[in-house]
Design an enzyme around this catalytic site. Structure first.
Site, PDB file in Angstrom:
ATOM      1  N   LYS A  49       0.840  -1.207   0.000  1.00  0.00           N
ATOM      2  CA  LYS A  49       0.000   0.000   0.000  1.00  0.00           C
ATOM      3  C   LYS A  49       0.872   1.253   0.000  1.00  0.00           C
ATOM      4  O   LYS A  49       0.635   2.195  -0.754  1.00  0.00           O
ATOM      5  CB  LYS A  49      -0.953  -0.018   1.205  1.00  0.00           C
ATOM      6  CG  LYS A  49      -2.055  -1.068   1.070  1.00  0.00           C
ATOM      7  CD  LYS A  49      -2.886  -1.252   2.334  1.00  0.00           C
ATOM      8  CE  LYS A  49      -3.848  -2.427   2.161  1.00  0.00           C
ATOM      9  NZ  LYS A  49      -4.651  -2.726   3.354  1.00  0.00           N
ATOM     10  N   GLN A  53      -4.808  -1.616   9.579  1.00  0.00           N
ATOM     11  CA  GLN A  53      -4.695  -2.949   8.980  1.00  0.00           C
ATOM     12  C   GLN A  53      -5.297  -4.000   9.911  1.00  0.00           C
ATOM     13  O   GLN A  53      -4.990  -4.034  11.111  1.00  0.00           O
ATOM     14  CB  GLN A  53      -3.223  -3.255   8.668  1.00  0.00           C
ATOM     15  CG  GLN A  53      -2.993  -4.523   7.875  1.00  0.00           C
ATOM     16  CD  GLN A  53      -3.550  -4.484   6.445  1.00  0.00           C
ATOM     17  OE1 GLN A  53      -3.719  -3.421   5.863  1.00  0.00           O
ATOM     18  NE2 GLN A  53      -3.867  -5.632   5.898  1.00  0.00           N
ATOM     19  N   ASP A  78     -11.072   2.670   3.684  1.00  0.00           N
ATOM     20  CA  ASP A  78     -11.316   1.230   3.562  1.00  0.00           C
ATOM     21  C   ASP A  78     -12.807   0.942   3.356  1.00  0.00           C
ATOM     22  O   ASP A  78     -13.181  -0.168   2.966  1.00  0.00           O
ATOM     23  CB  ASP A  78     -10.883   0.503   4.853  1.00  0.00           C
ATOM     24  CG  ASP A  78      -9.571  -0.245   4.686  1.00  0.00           C
ATOM     25  OD1 ASP A  78      -9.244  -0.623   3.549  1.00  0.00           O
ATOM     26  OD2 ASP A  78      -8.889  -0.464   5.711  1.00  0.00           O
TER      27      ASP A  78
HETATM   28  N1  GUN Z   1      -6.736  -6.930   6.007  1.00  0.00           N
HETATM   29  C1  GUN Z   1      -6.995  -7.648   4.881  1.00  0.00           C
HETATM   30  N2  GUN Z   1      -7.547  -6.856   3.935  1.00  0.00           N
HETATM   31  C2  GUN Z   1      -7.646  -5.628   4.476  1.00  0.00           C
HETATM   32  C3  GUN Z   1      -8.134  -4.383   3.981  1.00  0.00           C
HETATM   33  O1  GUN Z   1      -8.613  -4.235   2.869  1.00  0.00           O
HETATM   34  N3  GUN Z   1      -8.032  -3.337   4.852  1.00  0.00           N
HETATM   35  C4  GUN Z   1      -7.545  -3.465   6.092  1.00  0.00           C
HETATM   36  N4  GUN Z   1      -7.517  -2.376   6.865  1.00  0.00           N
HETATM   37  N5  GUN Z   1      -7.094  -4.595   6.582  1.00  0.00           N
HETATM   38  C5  GUN Z   1      -7.142  -5.672   5.773  1.00  0.00           C
END
Ligand code: GUN
Length: 294
Positions: A52, A98, A121
């Protein structure tokens, strides 16, 4: 059979975002800024967050990573105070925490502490609710990525039978809503662990979206000729064909299903690469104040 190339589409979209950032810079505007909170040292989460941050660099965004390595030392109150700081920090357009979090911290409490205006998100109930009733909202990464793939390949969805396998909050349920909305106009059926006649229902599908996390669940005899198959699964299974000893496996038995399809996404290289792009798109929307006014 046409392969849906998520890697190529995600690279195209990243270039489009980068060109938007150039325009913002040229007009003296503020460069979009994404922050990420990571608690602990889970290998998968480290990799995802690393991707990311790297993607932010690629498109010219600013990024900030708050990494608290010692998960046991991070209390829920401490994390909530960090979220409050990010909510109030005017330089940060959007941020993510996350998941999964360590067991002593409630994922839901944390998600609900994020200002919906910065929830890129799209996990906050305000964004989920707005999405469901068709108001402007941040849509979560995987469902948004699936819709983008269908759009970019100009796959007709109106009046089509769409079967979504899986009812999770992050993929199955939201993508089923998006597919039934005006503009997509599909007739949607959700199949889950208590569904009877899964095979018969899947055989009616013009479009199958498989999101149950069960490797190779969808077999050749469950798919009609000409169907579009979107495979969301990414389960790591042991393999003697790779150097690492592991391979990513989708929810679809590709070798059996692909010959019957008009379009199919591979794993890896299908839906996966689209998810980070969705996050970047939401961050750009946040910076531009296009979902919620600044
Ligand atoms: N863990 C797995 N996929 C995601 C996501 O799209 N966002 C976040 N914050 N955590 C994750």
């Amino acid at each position: 059979m046409n392969l849906i190339d998520g890697k190529k589409i995600s690279e195209d979209i990243k270039l489009e975002i980068a060109s938007e950032v150039e325009k913002i810079k040229a007009s003296g505007g503020k460069v979009p800024h994404l922050a990420a909170i990571l608690v602990g040292n889970d290998g998968g989460s480290l990799t995802y967050v690393g991707h990311k941050v790297k993607s932010c660099e690629q498109v010219g965004f600013k990024s900030t990573l708050l990494h608290f390595e010692d998960a046991n030392a991070v209390t829920e109150d401490f994390l909530l105070s960090k979220i409050d700081e990010l909510n109030k920090n005017n330089d940060i357009d959007g941020f993510i925490v996350q998941l999964p979090l360590p067991k002593h911290i409630s994922d839901q409490k944390v998600i609900e502490a994020i200002d919906p205006k910065k929830d890129v998100d799209g996990f906050h109930p305000t964004n989920v609710g707005r999405m469901i009733i068709g108001l402007p909202a941040y849509v979560s990464a995987t469902p948004a990525g699936i819709i983008d793939l269908l759009d970019r390949y100009k796959i007709e969805t109106a009046g089509k039978n769409c079967v979504v396998i899986g009812r999770s909050n992050i993929v199955g349920r939201p993508v089923s809503v998006l597919m039934s909305q005006k503009g997509k106009d599909a007739t949607v059926t959700i199949v889950h662990s208590r569904t009877k006649n899964v095979k018969e229902i899947c055989l009616q599908a013009d479009i199958i979206i498989a999101a149950i996390g069960s490797p190779e669940f969808v077999k050749g005899d469950m798919v009609k000729n000409g169907a579009v198959v979107i495979d969301v699964g990414t389960t790591r299974v042991k393999s003697d064909q790779t150097k690492s000893g592991w391979k990513l496996t989708g929810d679809v038995n590709f070798d059996e299903v692909a010959p019957k399809c008009s379009f199919i996404t591979p794993v890896p290289g299908g839906v996966g690469p689209m998810t980070i792009v969705s996050l970047l798109k939401n961050t750009l929307l946040a910076a531009q104040g296009k979902i919620y006014k600044k």
